[in-house]
Structure formats: C-alpha cells, structure tokens
Design an enzyme around this catalytic site. Structure first.
Site, PDB file in Angstrom:
ATOM      1  N   HIS A   1       0.839  -1.185   0.000  1.00 13.47           N
ATOM      2  CA  HIS A   1       0.000   0.000   0.000  1.00 13.47           C
ATOM      3  C   HIS A   1       0.887   1.252   0.000  1.00 13.47           C
ATOM      4  O   HIS A   1       1.982   1.247   0.586  1.00 13.47           O
ATOM      5  CB  HIS A   1      -0.914   0.004   1.224  1.00 13.47           C
ATOM      6  CG  HIS A   1      -1.586  -1.309   1.456  1.00 13.47           C
ATOM      7  ND1 HIS A   1      -2.482  -1.848   0.569  1.00 13.47           N
ATOM      8  CD2 HIS A   1      -1.475  -2.216   2.466  1.00 13.47           C
ATOM      9  CE1 HIS A   1      -2.906  -3.023   1.020  1.00 13.47           C
ATOM     10  NE2 HIS A   1      -2.297  -3.270   2.163  1.00 13.47           N
TER      11      HIS A   1
ATOM     12  N   HIS B   1       3.409  -7.942   1.480  1.00  8.25           N
ATOM     13  CA  HIS B   1       2.847  -8.952   2.373  1.00  8.25           C
ATOM     14  C   HIS B   1       1.745  -9.738   1.672  1.00  8.25           C
ATOM     15  O   HIS B   1       1.259  -9.345   0.606  1.00  8.25           O
ATOM     16  CB  HIS B   1       2.293  -8.307   3.656  1.00  8.25           C
ATOM     17  CG  HIS B   1       1.174  -7.335   3.408  1.00  8.25           C
ATOM     18  ND1 HIS B   1       1.404  -6.019   3.060  1.00  8.25           N
ATOM     19  CD2 HIS B   1      -0.172  -7.475   3.466  1.00  8.25           C
ATOM     20  CE1 HIS B   1       0.245  -5.396   2.916  1.00  8.25           C
ATOM     21  NE2 HIS B   1      -0.733  -6.257   3.148  1.00  8.25           N
TER      22      HIS B   1
ATOM     23  N   ARG C   1      -1.020  -4.815  -6.382  1.00 11.91           N
ATOM     24  CA  ARG C   1      -0.760  -6.257  -6.378  1.00 11.91           C
ATOM     25  C   ARG C   1       0.379  -6.608  -7.318  1.00 11.91           C
ATOM     26  O   ARG C   1       0.533  -6.010  -8.381  1.00 11.91           O
ATOM     27  CB  ARG C   1      -2.024  -7.020  -6.771  1.00 11.91           C
ATOM     28  CG  ARG C   1      -3.200  -6.768  -5.827  1.00 11.91           C
ATOM     29  CD  ARG C   1      -4.453  -7.496  -6.293  1.00 11.91           C
ATOM     30  NE  ARG C   1      -5.554  -7.246  -5.366  1.00 11.91           N
ATOM     31  CZ  ARG C   1      -6.391  -6.212  -5.450  1.00 11.91           C
ATOM     32  NH1 ARG C   1      -6.238  -5.331  -6.437  1.00 11.91           N
ATOM     33  NH2 ARG C   1      -7.356  -6.053  -4.582  1.00 11.91           N
TER      34      ARG C   1
END
Length: 393
Positions: free
Chosen positions: A99, A254, A273
């Site tokens: 993010h 992650h 992603r």
C-alpha cells in the site's frame, strides 16, 4: 451507542466456516466469506438502527460530524471515519500486495483522476497502513527477510536461469531480485514454476528451509505459473498464535495465507498487487511504492494498559486498537479511548454502555457496536473478549 451491522465480502479466497462459526451461524456457508467490514468506508458502510430502518454510518456521520467524530478528528481527517475494522478469514492465500504512503497516495490519485487514460490503481487519496491480530493460528508473509537467506533458498532449486536473481540477492539488491521475478518472460513462467515445484517436492522434510519449499509448492498449487511463488520466498513466513499481531506499514510487501484475524487499517482500499491473484497486477506501480528494507521481526508486541487491557503501538494517527479480556469477576472496565469507537466481541457475552447512563448493548461473538464521540466514556462488563477500534487521542 448503537448495535452495528457489518457487511461480509465474498472474495474467492474466503472461508465458508470461519466468520459464520464465529457468529454462530450454520456452516459451511453457501459461498466464501472473506471479510466482515465494520466502519464507514464508502465501498461497504456498516449500518445502525434508525427510526425508519437501518442507516449507514456515512449518512449518520454526515448528519452531525462533530457529534459523531469529535472536533479533533474532523480537524485532522475531515468528515470521515479514518479507520476500517475487519474480521478477515483466509482459506486460501491472498495476493502479494503493498500500500502507498499518505503523500504518494494523494499525488497518485490526483494524477490518475486528471488523466482518463491512466491505469486505475487507486480508489481514493489515502494511505492504508494496517495491522492484524490473530484469532486462530494464522500464517502470513510479511516484509523482506535477509537477502542472504533468500539467496540460499533460491539457490537450492539449482536452476541456471535463476542465477541473476541469486546474484542480486547476494549483493543485497532486493529491488532487482523482485523486479527480475515479477517481470519474468511470460512464455517461461509456467515452466519455471513447474521446475521449482519439482525440486521443492524432492527436498527432504528435514531440510533447513523445508518451510520455504512447502510454501512454494502450496502457492503454485493455487497460482500455477505465477512468479509470485518465488517472490514469496524473499519474505518472512510468519506463524501467529492466537493473540499475536503483525504490522504492515506503507511499502511493506505482504500476503495473508490462512487463518482468522481482526484487522484494523486506515480507511482506504488502495491495494497494489504483484502476483498470486487473478486480479489486476501493476508491477511497475508496485515497485514504485515498495520499501526494500529487511524486516527482522514482523511481530508487533502488545503493551499492557491496565489489567485485562492491552494495546499495540503503531506510528500512525488514524487508528489504535485495544483488546479487553473480561473474566466476569471484576467491576466494569472503562475503555481507555474517546472519539468514534467500534467495539467488536470475539468471545463470550459482554455488555458495553455509557459510563453515566444509557442502556448497554449486549454483544456476542462476531457482533459489534458503534460509539459516537458525543457518547463520552464507555464501560464494558461480562465474560469474554473485546476489540475496540478508536482514533488516538
């Protein structure tokens, strides 16, 4: 304060038993239940009872921002609840993701909205740091591990075409190793991952890196031909016991693998992603936001506030999380938080109410309540476990 009804999102990786089992509903459910959203995010706002039926939190807050959020929150975040609470239930691995930080999210969203032809990577102008506390044994990938260890694992596959990746790792260049893997030629991806799996299955269970080889095999079973299988081997494999937590700041690569947990994050849905997903992947944009730093210890330790009350220290002002254990023998505990709060019960039967007056809300596992800033202090009693999301003072 109000009983709060969240929305369940049916992503394909979700469990058909975990959230329903927590809430005491029949299992297995008809479809997967991945996330229970508790908050005022515009994607799926929760609701509270109103005089004419359910009203969503966005409408409730818009009607009285100062009373619902408090003046300090409005000054800092505007007229929006700055956090989103979730119950997350992973039955299959989620995507490799990261993010953006707050400044980058603001700029990238503005650029995207100004250019109709730009890739649609961002849903809003906010960052999305997040933490997760395990309710069951939970597996996750969180942050980069030592490049030397990652190099040792990748070397075990003895595949000459992976030598540039190993060389980059030996030189401590995580960015180059990730770039090489995520931009791997598409016509060789399936053959590469097939070769990795063949080797991984042949390595003895007692090998020092057996967990990494098991992980590669498992991920390839879900996402055949995805180079994210190898990127995953550059990350820390974390096994959380119930009650343990991990922290995912901006730029942290992650992926959640399995288990049930309580997740708390800034109220954003910005996700970049890199693999292990059928959803849209933008490698170039992911590489721009990643922080290629080694994370030696992914666990986030809890701090005791008072007997029965713990919290976790995170370096953002959007949210704070408390866990409260009630054994039924102590007087009611005053929740050490003000402002807009969400109270989630995960075990037992508990009662939450205003300190001075008002009828308490009874909560059982998987149910929640919303407390406006104007409600003042609240106390909780009963026997069970609560999680309370709030904005730091």
């Amino acid at each position: 304060m109000y009983p709060l009804t969240g929305v369940i999102r049916p992503y394909a990786w979700g469990s058909r038993t975990a959230i329903a089992g927590l809430q005491g509903r029949p299992t297995p459910t008809e479809g997967p239940e991945a996330e229970l959203w508790l908050g005022a995010h515009p994607g799926d706002p929760s609701t509270v009872p109103g005089p004419d039926g359910p009203i969503d939190l966005i409408r409730l807050i818009d009607g009285d921002p100062a009373g619902q959020l408090g003046d300090d929150v409005v000054r800092t975040f505007g007229t929006r609840l700055p956090y989103l609470m979730k119950v997350l239930a992973a039955a299959a691995p989620l995507s490799l993701q990261a993010h953006p930080d707050a400044e980058y999210a603001k700029q990238a969203y503005a650029r995207q909205e100004a250019d109709p032809a730009a890739p649609k990577n961002y849903t809003d102008a906010h960052h999305k740091p997040e933490m997760l506390v395990a309710l069951t044994p939970f597996e996750a990938l969180c942050g980069f591990r030592s490049p030397a260890v990652a190099a040792a694992v990748i070397s075990e596959f003895k595949l000459p075409r992976l030598e540039p990746v190993v060389t980059a790792l030996h030189g401590g260049d995580l960015a180059e190793a990730v770039r090489l893997l995520l931009t791997w030629p598409s016509d060789d991806r399936k053959a590469l991952i097939d070769d990795v799996v063949t080797t991984a299955r042949a390595i003895p269970a007692g090998h020092a890196h057996a967990d990494s080889f098991r992980l590669a095999t498992d991920l390839a079973g879900h996402y055949p031909g995805d180079p994210g299988v190898l990127v995953a081997l550059l990350l820390n494999l974390v096994r959380l016991a119930p009650g343990q937590a991990i922290w995912m700041p901006a730029g942290n690569l992650h992926a959640y693998l399995s288990g049930l947990g309580v997740e708390l994050m800034a109220a954003s849905d910005n996700v970049l992603r890199g693999g292990l997903t059928p959803k849209r992947v933008d490698v170039d944009e992911l590489l721009r936001v990643l922080r290629f730093e080694v994370l030696d210890d992914p666990l986030l330790p809890a701090t005791t506030v008072e007997p029965g009350v713990e919290t976790w220290t995170v370096p953002v002002g959007d949210f704070v999380l408390y866990r409260i254990e009630l054994d039924g023998t102590r007087p009611p505990i005053e929740v050490p938080a003000r402002g807009p709060r969400i109270v989630l019960c995960t075990e037992g039967t508990v009662f939450a109410g205003q300190s001075e007056d008002g009828t308490p809300v009874e909560l059982g596992p998987g149910t929640a309540a919303y407390v406006p800033a104007g409600a003042g202090a609240i106390k909780v009693a009963g026997t069970g476990r609560l999680f309370v999301a709030a904005v730091p003072a």
